[in-house]
Structures are given as structure tokens and as C-alpha cells.
Design a protein around this motif. Structure first.
Motif, PDB file in Angstrom:
ATOM      1  N   PRO A  39       6.557  -5.247  -6.654  1.00 13.97           N
ATOM      2  CA  PRO A  39       6.637  -3.566  -6.445  1.00 13.97           C
ATOM      3  C   PRO A  39       7.449  -3.153  -5.129  1.00 13.97           C
ATOM      4  O   PRO A  39       7.876  -3.934  -4.282  1.00 13.97           O
ATOM      5  CB  PRO A  39       5.066  -3.406  -6.026  1.00 13.97           C
ATOM      6  CG  PRO A  39       4.315  -4.477  -6.756  1.00 13.97           C
ATOM      7  CD  PRO A  39       5.163  -5.522  -6.916  1.00 13.97           C
TER       8      PRO A  39
ATOM      9  N   ASP B   4       7.053  -0.087   0.827  1.00 13.54           N
ATOM     10  CA  ASP B   4       6.536   1.071   1.443  1.00 13.54           C
ATOM     11  C   ASP B   4       6.706   0.998   2.888  1.00 13.54           C
ATOM     12  O   ASP B   4       6.612   1.893   3.454  1.00 13.54           O
ATOM     13  CB  ASP B   4       5.200   1.559   1.185  1.00 13.54           C
ATOM     14  CG  ASP B   4       4.105   0.564   1.737  1.00 13.54           C
ATOM     15  OD1 ASP B   4       4.543  -0.207   2.590  1.00 13.54           O
ATOM     16  OD2 ASP B   4       2.829   0.661   1.450  1.00 13.54           O
TER      17      ASP B   4
ATOM     18  N   SER C 122       4.666 -10.483  -2.644  1.00 11.78           N
ATOM     19  CA  SER C 122       4.687  -8.939  -2.368  1.00 11.78           C
ATOM     20  C   SER C 122       4.174  -8.723  -1.034  1.00 11.78           C
ATOM     21  O   SER C 122       4.379  -7.595  -0.374  1.00 11.78           O
ATOM     22  CB  SER C 122       4.133  -8.345  -3.466  1.00 11.78           C
ATOM     23  OG  SER C 122       2.762  -8.585  -3.698  1.00 11.78           O
TER      24      SER C 122
ATOM     25  N   ASN D 226       5.820  -6.637   2.318  1.00 12.79           N
ATOM     26  CA  ASN D 226       5.162  -5.602   2.578  1.00 12.79           C
ATOM     27  C   ASN D 226       4.955  -5.629   4.027  1.00 12.79           C
ATOM     28  O   ASN D 226       5.425  -4.863   4.908  1.00 12.79           O
ATOM     29  CB  ASN D 226       3.880  -5.333   1.942  1.00 12.79           C
ATOM     30  CG  ASN D 226       3.617  -3.755   2.371  1.00 12.79           C
ATOM     31  OD1 ASN D 226       3.873  -2.891   2.144  1.00 12.79           O
ATOM     32  ND2 ASN D 226       2.269  -3.892   3.287  1.00 12.79           N
TER      33      ASN D 226
ATOM     34  N   LYS E  15      -1.131  -2.367  -9.659  1.00 12.56           N
ATOM     35  CA  LYS E  15      -0.184  -2.022  -8.596  1.00 12.56           C
ATOM     36  C   LYS E  15      -1.164  -1.183  -7.562  1.00 12.56           C
ATOM     37  O   LYS E  15      -0.955  -1.322  -6.285  1.00 12.56           O
ATOM     38  CB  LYS E  15       1.017  -1.139  -8.941  1.00 12.56           C
ATOM     39  CG  LYS E  15       2.078  -1.865  -9.648  1.00 12.56           C
ATOM     40  CD  LYS E  15       3.162  -0.917 -10.139  1.00 12.56           C
ATOM     41  CE  LYS E  15       4.190  -2.087 -10.736  1.00 12.56           C
ATOM     42  NZ  LYS E  15       5.445  -1.060 -11.169  1.00 12.56           N
ATOM     43  N   ARG E  16      -2.136  -0.436  -8.023  1.00  9.87           N
ATOM     44  CA  ARG E  16      -3.131   0.153  -6.973  1.00  9.87           C
ATOM     45  C   ARG E  16      -3.917  -0.789  -6.367  1.00  9.87           C
ATOM     46  O   ARG E  16      -4.065  -0.659  -5.141  1.00  9.87           O
ATOM     47  CB  ARG E  16      -3.973   1.058  -8.037  1.00  9.87           C
ATOM     48  CG  ARG E  16      -5.121   1.489  -7.198  1.00  9.87           C
ATOM     49  CD  ARG E  16      -4.814   2.869  -6.273  1.00  9.87           C
ATOM     50  NE  ARG E  16      -6.001   3.180  -5.787  1.00  9.87           N
ATOM     51  CZ  ARG E  16      -5.787   4.296  -4.912  1.00  9.87           C
ATOM     52  NH1 ARG E  16      -4.926   4.804  -4.526  1.00  9.87           N
ATOM     53  NH2 ARG E  16      -7.116   4.723  -4.176  1.00  9.87           N
TER      54      ARG E  16
ATOM     55  N   ASN F   9      -1.767  -2.456  -3.682  1.00  8.09           N
ATOM     56  CA  ASN F   9      -1.634  -1.553  -2.585  1.00  8.09           C
ATOM     57  C   ASN F   9      -2.662  -1.387  -1.473  1.00  8.09           C
ATOM     58  O   ASN F   9      -2.384  -1.311  -0.336  1.00  8.09           O
ATOM     59  CB  ASN F   9      -0.913   0.096  -3.252  1.00  8.09           C
ATOM     60  CG  ASN F   9      -1.064   1.268  -2.167  1.00  8.09           C
ATOM     61  OD1 ASN F   9       0.176   0.723  -1.476  1.00  8.09           O
ATOM     62  ND2 ASN F   9      -1.443   2.066  -2.068  1.00  8.09           N
TER      63      ASN F   9
ATOM     64  N   ASN G 100      -2.832  -4.459   0.530  1.00  8.55           N
ATOM     65  CA  ASN G 100      -1.680  -4.548   1.442  1.00  8.55           C
ATOM     66  C   ASN G 100      -1.952  -3.237   2.761  1.00  8.55           C
ATOM     67  O   ASN G 100      -1.614  -3.514   3.886  1.00  8.55           O
ATOM     68  CB  ASN G 100      -0.259  -3.984   0.850  1.00  8.55           C
ATOM     69  CG  ASN G 100       0.154  -5.041   0.075  1.00  8.55           C
ATOM     70  OD1 ASN G 100       0.029  -6.455   0.366  1.00  8.55           O
ATOM     71  ND2 ASN G 100       1.355  -4.866  -0.938  1.00  8.55           N
ATOM     72  N   GLN G 101      -2.347  -1.965   2.261  1.00  7.22           N
ATOM     73  CA  GLN G 101      -2.647  -1.113   3.245  1.00  7.22           C
ATOM     74  C   GLN G 101      -3.684  -1.702   4.371  1.00  7.22           C
ATOM     75  O   GLN G 101      -3.796  -1.340   5.568  1.00  7.22           O
ATOM     76  CB  GLN G 101      -2.994   0.253   2.685  1.00  7.22           C
ATOM     77  CG  GLN G 101      -2.173   0.809   1.811  1.00  7.22           C
ATOM     78  CD  GLN G 101      -0.703   0.981   2.437  1.00  7.22           C
ATOM     79  OE1 GLN G 101      -0.683   1.478   3.744  1.00  7.22           O
ATOM     80  NE2 GLN G 101       0.473   0.769   1.745  1.00  7.22           N
TER      81      GLN G 101
ATOM     82  N   TYR H  90      -9.000   5.880  -0.386  1.00  6.56           N
ATOM     83  CA  TYR H  90      -9.383   4.652  -1.062  1.00  6.56           C
ATOM     84  C   TYR H  90     -10.867   4.374  -1.160  1.00  6.56           C
ATOM     85  O   TYR H  90     -11.341   3.593  -0.613  1.00  6.56           O
ATOM     86  CB  TYR H  90      -8.645   3.293  -0.130  1.00  6.56           C
ATOM     87  CG  TYR H  90      -7.277   3.506   0.167  1.00  6.56           C
ATOM     88  CD1 TYR H  90      -6.438   3.075  -0.712  1.00  6.56           C
ATOM     89  CD2 TYR H  90      -7.012   3.895   1.288  1.00  6.56           C
ATOM     90  CE1 TYR H  90      -5.085   3.144  -0.616  1.00  6.56           C
ATOM     91  CE2 TYR H  90      -5.644   3.908   1.830  1.00  6.56           C
ATOM     92  CZ  TYR H  90      -4.765   4.140   1.014  1.00  6.56           C
ATOM     93  OH  TYR H  90      -3.367   4.073   1.229  1.00  6.56           O
TER      94      TYR H  90
END
Length: 400
Positions: free
Chosen positions: A29, A32, A149, A153, A356-357, A360, A363-364, A389
Motif C-alpha cells: 500500500p 501516507d 508495509s 509506514n 487495506k482498511r 491502515n 498503522n495509524q 475508526y
């Protein structure tokens, strides 16, 4: 003969279409963070530790580690491939990978085309202050490749990330001389888990020793003076998550840690951890807690171990840490395996959430945690529920 040939063509066309759908060429991905990412690999040997997973008593513990870092990529290098570029090395690596998955080798040949978002051996981005560093450990029997990934990130947000292959506990580890090691050790009992966990913890401690040498210039590299040794974090998935907890507890150089869906392998004398820590569990954690409550008072060794683990989690929350779970995820939503094929979801090792959701979200929250604990910025997401979220649930200490 004409009809047979036509049938064969149809079969081949259908087969190639199915493979393109379920085994597509994929890339990691997009990043960001504001920075581009460079990567460099190191071969390290701990001369003070014998290798217990081989029969040769002269063998020392060898590790492959990959460093991910912010870069300008001023030379416009091409993005690095996820797997080895050299044809012979790729073949050796994939042979070991396919054997571990019990899949025909040709089904994984498409992996040679998959790319990261990183650039190999480019210069680190100049900075007025050194970068905080996070060590990242994979799960038992997988590889640092499956956490790429997550490393990218964090690096895109101004961290140096060091991913470790814990040799002989990966599906494959490739060394510069062409050797490929595979999985050698099972961890079926608590005693075996603890012994192997001790090796992994020492791997992390040894890698920090080498990071110190990179920063001081004892090991010659571009990282001299670029690493903030006062702000070191550890994280990992599964057995690697348990390692992150154990290393954070034991090594005073590590200031904060994250365990992604990993059951601990050492709970004795671990309930007084006083460093920032976060447990991220998969969506099944809530139901597991309810079911476990029925057996909680059992004298069974495993049950007592799990009860002690929950007590550690409760203590982490009471000391300002976090225990969260993400609805819709399963164990391998915390790895890159969910990007490899739609067939992965059908196997049940990832959950209903879009891959991917899910990635993410992980990662956040990892980024927010390390921003707060290692950079003293951010920290909003780990304060409590967030409308962005809704899948993320915070565990109350009374539930443990």
C-alpha cells in the motif's frame, strides 16, 4: 484433435484468468507519511552466542536485519522489489517459502514482480535531530518480509525502523553468500516457547548493540549520528509481539513497546512493567475473554498462564498503556499476507475487514502510540474511541 486443442486453449485461458484474480501481482500500500523511504540490509553475527538450531558447535548466531529510513531519493532510484532480485536467490527463497506453505513453487513465482515503496541503499534524509528507532519482529515461522508495509509506514513519518529475521524461526532467511535457512524449531509447549523466546529477546538486545555501533561509527555506515538512542521502541506480531513485550520489560534502552496479537511466552515477574506499552488484539479477543471467564479458576497450567497474562494487560492499562482490539480482524491482518491474494481471506487467517482498511488502522494506532512515546507529539487516537475508526475497541481494566 481440433476440439481437443480448443478445449485445452479454453482451460488455459480460464486457468490464467483465475490465477490473475486470486494470485495477482501486488505492491505494498502507498505510504501516507510525508517522507520517501530508503532501505538497507545488514548481515550481523553475534560472536558471543552459539547457534543452538544447528548441529555444528562452531556456528554463531547470525541475523539478517533490514533498516528502513526517511530519504530524499535524490538520484531517482527505482523502487525496491519485495523479494530477492537475483534469479537464483529468488528461486532458493521461494522454494523454502512454498515448502512452508505446502504450495507448488510455481504458484509463488509471481511474487518476483511485487514492489515495495522503498529505495535500496539511498542516502538518509538530513535532519537537525536524530531519528527515533523502532525494532520490529515477525511472527513465528514467517519473516520480516511480512512486516514490510508497517516498517515503511513508520519510516515515512520520520522513524528509523529495523526489521529482524529471527534465523531458523522464519519460513526463509537469505544470507549474502546465497545460503537460505528455513524453519527449524517448534514451540508446542510452554517450556519450548520460553526457551525460544529467550533467544529472540537476546536477538533484539544484540541488534540494539549493533545500532549503537552504527550510530557511533564503530560499524561504518551512513547512520553515524543519525539515530536517537534515547528514544528506542520495540514492536512485533504474534511471537514477535511477545518478544517486544519481553524485551521492553528487560532492556532499559527500550522506552515503549507494542504487541500485535501475540500471546506472551513469559509472565513470571512481568506484572510490574512501568513503561508505556500497547497490546493490539484481533477481533476475536472479546469473545475469547467471555469464554475464558468460565475456566479462569482452573488449576490447569495453561489457564493459569493466560490468567497471569491478562493480569499483566490490566496492569499496563492502569499504568497509562492501552489494550485494544480491532473488530473484523484475525491474526494475520497484522501482516502483509493479507495483500498477497484474495484466497488468504478464504482461508480464515484474516478477518472480514478489508485488508487495506485493517492495515491502515493498525498503522495509524502504532504511529500515534510511538509519536507520543518517542517523539512527544500526537497521542490523540490512543486516548479512547474515535469516530474515524469505529472498529477499534478499548478494553476496560475491569474486563480483565
Amino acid at each position: 484433435m481440433k476440439y481437443s486443442l480448443s478445449s485445452l486453449i479454453v482451460i488455459l485461458l480460464v486457468g490464467s484468468t483465475v490465477l490473475s484474480v486470486y494470485l495477482p501481482v501486488f505492491n505494498l500500500p502507498k505510504l501516507d507519511g510525508p517522507e520517501k523511504v530508503g532501505t538497507q540490509t545488514f548481515h550481523l553475527t553475534d560472536q558471543n552466542r552459539d547457534e543452538i538450531f544447528t548441529e555444528d558447535q562452531s556456528d554463531k548466531r547470525e541475523l539478517m536485519v533490514q533498516v528502513w529510513y526517511p530519504t530524499e531519493n535524490s538520484n531517482n532510484n527505482k523502487r525496491d522489489t519485495l523479494f530477492p532480485k537475483d534469479k537464483e536467490m529468488f528461486k532458493k527463497y521461494i522454494q523454502s517459502f512454498s515448502n512452508s506453505l505446502k504450495l507448488p513453487e510455481f504458484l509463488l513465482d509471481y511474487l518476483k514482480y511485487s514492489q515495495t515503496n522503498s529505495y535500496e541503499n539511498v542516502e538518509i534524509l538530513p535532519s537537525t535531530s536524530p531519528y527515533p528507532v523502532v525494532l520490529l519482529s515477525h511472527g513465528m515461522g514467517t519473516s520480516r518480509v511480512l512486516q514490510a508495509s508497517q516498517a515503511e509506514n513508520l519510516a515515512s513519518h520520520g522513524f528509523i525502523v529495523v526489521t529482524i529475521d529471527h534465523t531458523y524461526n522464519t519460513f526463509a532467511t537469505l544470507f549474502p553468500d546465497g545460503r537460505v535457512t528455513d524453519y527449524k524449531k517448534s514451540t508446542t509447549t510452554l517450556d519450548e516457547r520460553t526457551k525460544t523466546g529467550d533467544i529472540w529477546t537476546k536477538d533484539v538486545e544484540f541488534v540494539i548493540d549493533q545500532i549503537e555501533k552504527l550510530n557511533s561509527g564503530v560499524i561504518e555506515s551512513q547512520f553515524k549520528g543519525k539515530i536517537d538512542l534515547d528514544h528506542i521502541g520495540a514492536m512485533g506480531h504474534s511471537f514477535g509481539g511477545a518478544t517486544a513485550f519481553n524485551a521492553t520489560y528487560l532492556d532499559q534502552r527500550i522506552k515503549a513497546g507494542v504487541n500485535m496479537d501475540g500471546s506472551l511466552y513469559e509472565v513470571e515477574n512481568r506484572d510490574d512493567i512501568n513503561k508505556p506499552f500497547m497490546f493490539i488484539r484481533s477481533g476475536s479477543f472479546e469473545d475469547w475473554l467471555v469464554n475464558f471467564e468460565m475456566d479462569r479458576n482452573s488449576d490447569d497450567e495453561v489457564t493459569k498462564f493466560l490468567s497471569d497474562e491478562l493480569h499483566i494487560m490490566k496492569n499496563v492499562i492502569e499504568h497509562g498503556g492501552n489494550v485494544i482490539y480491532i473488530e473484523g480482524t484475525q491474526h494475520f491482518n497484522f501482516t502483509d499476507l493479507q495483500f498477497y491474494s484474495e484466497l488468504i481471506k478464504l482461508s480464515g487467517i484474516t478477518g472480514d475487514i478489508n485488508g487495506k482498511r485493517g492495515a491502515n488502522i493498525v498503522n495509524q494506532y502504532v504511529l500515534d502510540f510511538f509519536n507520543k512515546q518517542l517523539k512527544e507529539t500526537g497521542g490523540d487516537l490512543i486516548q479512547g474511541p474515535n469516530d474515524l475508526y469505529p472498529e477499534v475497541k478499548f478494553v476496560d481494566p475491569e474486563e480483565l
